[in-house]
Design an enzyme around this catalytic site. Structure first.
Site, PDB file in Angstrom:
ATOM      1  N   THR A 118       0.799  -1.232   0.000  1.00 42.54           N
ATOM      2  CA  THR A 118       0.000   0.000   0.000  1.00 42.54           C
ATOM      3  C   THR A 118       0.829   1.278   0.000  1.00 42.54           C
ATOM      4  OG1 THR A 118      -1.592   1.262   1.315  1.00 42.54           O
ATOM      5  CG2 THR A 118      -0.107  -0.145   2.544  1.00 42.54           C
ATOM      6  N   TYR A 142      -2.195   0.225   9.813  1.00 44.40           N
ATOM      7  CA  TYR A 142      -2.426  -0.524   8.570  1.00 44.40           C
ATOM      8  C   TYR A 142      -1.182  -0.482   7.692  1.00 44.40           C
ATOM      9  CZ  TYR A 142      -3.743  -1.365   3.787  1.00 44.40           C
ATOM     10  OH  TYR A 142      -3.739  -1.828   2.494  1.00 44.40           O
ATOM     11  N   ARG A 222      -5.286  12.500  -4.410  1.00 42.37           N
ATOM     12  CA  ARG A 222      -4.920  11.086  -4.410  1.00 42.37           C
ATOM     13  C   ARG A 222      -4.686  10.634  -5.852  1.00 42.37           C
ATOM     14  NH1 ARG A 222      -4.391  12.171  -0.090  1.00 42.37           N
ATOM     15  NH2 ARG A 222      -5.199  11.317   1.856  1.00 42.37           N
ATOM     16  N   GLY A 284      -5.310  11.390  10.010  1.00 48.01           N
ATOM     17  CA  GLY A 284      -4.355  10.528   9.308  1.00 48.01           C
ATOM     18  C   GLY A 284      -4.312  10.713   7.805  1.00 48.01           C
ATOM     19  N   ASP A 285      -5.101  11.642   7.235  1.00 46.06           N
ATOM     20  CA  ASP A 285      -5.096  11.838   5.777  1.00 46.06           C
ATOM     21  C   ASP A 285      -3.942  12.757   5.359  1.00 46.06           C
ATOM     22  OD1 ASP A 285      -7.156  10.307   4.794  1.00 46.06           O
ATOM     23  OD2 ASP A 285      -8.646  11.925   4.773  1.00 46.06           O
TER      24      ASP A 285
HETATM   25  N1  UFG Z   1     -12.906  11.318   1.342  1.00 45.08           N
HETATM   26  C1  UFG Z   1     -13.839  12.302   1.609  1.00 45.08           C
HETATM   27  N2  UFG Z   1     -15.091  11.910   2.020  1.00 45.08           N
HETATM   28  C2  UFG Z   1     -15.436  10.592   2.159  1.00 45.08           C
HETATM   29  C3  UFG Z   1     -14.464   9.602   1.873  1.00 45.08           C
HETATM   30  C4  UFG Z   1     -13.207  10.008   1.461  1.00 45.08           C
HETATM   31  O1  UFG Z   1     -13.566  13.503   1.509  1.00 45.08           O
HETATM   32  O2  UFG Z   1     -16.574  10.303   2.549  1.00 45.08           O
HETATM   33  C5  UFG Z   1     -11.563  11.729   0.908  1.00 45.08           C
HETATM   34  C6  UFG Z   1     -10.477  11.279   1.869  1.00 45.08           C
HETATM   35  O3  UFG Z   1     -10.278  12.234   2.886  1.00 45.08           O
HETATM   36  C7  UFG Z   1      -9.277  11.163   0.920  1.00 45.08           C
HETATM   37  C8  UFG Z   1      -9.892  10.735  -0.411  1.00 45.08           C
HETATM   38  O4  UFG Z   1     -11.285  11.090  -0.310  1.00 45.08           O
HETATM   39  O5  UFG Z   1      -8.676  12.413   0.756  1.00 45.08           O
HETATM   40  C9  UFG Z   1      -9.786   9.265  -0.674  1.00 45.08           C
HETATM   41  O6  UFG Z   1     -10.268   8.552   0.468  1.00 45.08           O
HETATM   42  P1  UFG Z   1     -10.562   6.978   0.446  1.00 45.08           P
HETATM   43  O7  UFG Z   1     -11.147   6.647   1.774  1.00 45.08           O
HETATM   44  O8  UFG Z   1     -11.312   6.628  -0.781  1.00 45.08           O
HETATM   45  O9  UFG Z   1      -9.115   6.333   0.280  1.00 45.08           O
HETATM   46  P2  UFG Z   1      -7.801   6.526   1.175  1.00 45.08           P
HETATM   47  O10 UFG Z   1      -6.888   7.453   0.413  1.00 45.08           O
HETATM   48  O11 UFG Z   1      -8.115   6.902   2.563  1.00 45.08           O
HETATM   49  O12 UFG Z   1      -7.223   5.067   1.271  1.00 45.08           O
HETATM   50  C10 UFG Z   1      -7.054   4.200   0.165  1.00 45.08           C
HETATM   51  C11 UFG Z   1      -7.155   2.764   0.655  1.00 45.08           C
HETATM   52  C12 UFG Z   1      -6.023   2.463   1.610  1.00 45.08           C
HETATM   53  C13 UFG Z   1      -4.697   2.826   0.980  1.00 45.08           C
HETATM   54  C14 UFG Z   1      -4.708   4.247   0.447  1.00 45.08           C
HETATM   55  C15 UFG Z   1      -3.441   4.507  -0.314  1.00 45.08           C
HETATM   56  O13 UFG Z   1      -8.404   2.545   1.306  1.00 45.08           O
HETATM   57  O14 UFG Z   1      -6.035   1.085   1.927  1.00 45.08           O
HETATM   58  O15 UFG Z   1      -5.807   4.449  -0.434  1.00 45.08           O
HETATM   59  O16 UFG Z   1      -3.453   5.781  -0.921  1.00 45.08           O
HETATM   60  F1  UFG Z   1      -3.714   2.713   1.899  1.00 45.08           F
END
Ligand code: UFG
Length: 330
Positions: A118, A142, A222, A284-285
């Site tokens: 990841t 994680y 992202r 954590g973002d």
């Molecule tokens: N986001 C929102 N609102 C929501 C959900 C997400 O604004 O309801 C934002 C998050 O803050 C983030 C982006 O959208 O900035 C993407 O969020 P996701 O939850 O879709 O994905 P993550 O980046 O948190 O995590 C994913 C995988 C992880 C992995 C990571 C690596 O779930 O397992 O990508 O970049 F580690």
């Protein structure tokens, strides 16, 4: 023809990898406990072993029943937020299961292993785009669990001759362009399906987690990579392992998209507004996570075929629209 053991093959990324293997004529055995995966995501004709990775006796039986050319290991806990609440559970499960699986494979003489790793390994990255030489410094349990698994596999490579590929996924999204598989998590926490469901009126308005980041529009950036491109990256890694030693690759499309840009893409592709409001930041973002996938491209010839955000949203939208209840098999 080769035969592969795919753990987590009933889950989101795993099921798309299974399709890619079948499409090139390989044989697949899926091992999944169906805690997050779906029976209906396993194509007809593919053997599903419903088992726990903690069941080492069962694992040994599986390796005794078939000779596998490699193991592709997708089954894991994968939510950053949940790992912050249950750190020891995340580390114990992900590390324990992965390394016991590798041990069982090695004992059976199966010395090729592909790990779902990841971007969360990099925490707040020291530079963007993130290449493989960037400092590994996970900021959540994680990401750290995957770092530990990579290190464990490295010992197995040195001592037992295991050849492993650690594939660091950035944000997997989209769904099979032929509509054979899609994204169905419970609970759903990922941006793309949540935005689509909000546009379809199936969920309340989306909350944007913060618009005060140091990015052009203030929302997090992202690297959304199409799950089918991720699947073909596994094929490329398997081919590489036939002739080379272990490798670690960062896999993304190389394009960053902000939360607001994702919302705009969903509105453009779906032709409907995405009701949303701005909320506080999510713990954590990191502000920006974008992959440099040059090493994978240079060493294997892999290229994303569905690299645009619109391709991702178009395929994800089509699957969710056609499957209002997801796989509907719970
Ligand atoms: N986001 C929102 N609102 C929501 C959900 C997400 O604004 O309801 C934002 C998050 O803050 C983030 C982006 O959208 O900035 C993407 O969020 P996701 O939850 O879709 O994905 P993550 O980046 O948190 O995590 C994913 C995988 C992880 C992995 C990571 C690596 O779930 O397992 O990508 O970049 F580690």
């Amino acid at each position: 023809m080769s035969r592969y053991l795919v753990t987590g093959g009933a889950g989101f990324v795993g099921s798309h990898a299974v399709l890619a293997l079948l499409d090139r004529g390989d044989e697949v055995v899926v091992l999944d406990n169906l805690s997050q995966g779906h029976r209906a995501a396993v194509p007809a004709g593919v053997t599903l072993v419903e088992a726990e990775l903690a069941d080492t006796k069962r694992l040994a039986e599986v390796f005794a029943s078939w000779r596998f050319d490699a193991v592709l290991h997708f089954a894991a806990l994968s939510l950053v937020g949940a790992s912050m609440r249950e750190p020891l559970h995340y580390i114990a499960e992900n590390v324990g299961h992965s390394l016991r699986l590798a041990e069982a494979a090695i004992k059976a003489g199966c010395l090729r292993f592909v790990l779902s790793s990841t971007a969360a390994l990099f925490g707040e990255p020291e530079r963007v785009p993130i290449d493989e030489a960037c400092r590994v410094a996970p900021s959540n349990p994680y990401g750290d669990s995957k770092r530990m698994v990579e290190e464990g596999l490295d010992w197995a490579a040195r001592i037992h001759g295991l050849r492993y590929a650690a594939l660091r996924y950035f944000n997997a999204a989209g769904s099979d362009p032929q509509g054979r598989a899609g994204e169905d998590h419970d609970p759903e926490t990922h941006l793309v399906p949540l935005a689509i469901d909000a546009a379809l009126g199936r969920r309340p308005a989306l909350t944007v987690f913060g618009d005060d980041y140091a990015t052009p529009d203030g929302t997090c950036i992202r690297d959304y990579v199409h799950v089918t491109d991720l699947a073909t990256a596994h094929l490329a890694a398997l081919t590489r392992l036939e002739t080379h030693g272990s490798c670690r690759y960062n896999i993304g499309s190389g394009n960053g998209a902000s939360v607001k840009e994702v919302i705009a893409a969903v509105e453009r592709v779906g032709g409907r507004p995405v009701p949303h409001s701005i909320g506080p930041r999510r713990a954590g973002d990191p502000a920006v996570l974008v992959a440099a996938s040059d090493r994978l491209r240079a060493e294997t010839g892999w290229e994303p075929k569905l690299g645009s955000l619109d391709d991702i949203v178009r395929t994800a939208w089509a699957w969710r629209e056609a499957h209002p209840k997801g796989y509907d098999d719970r």
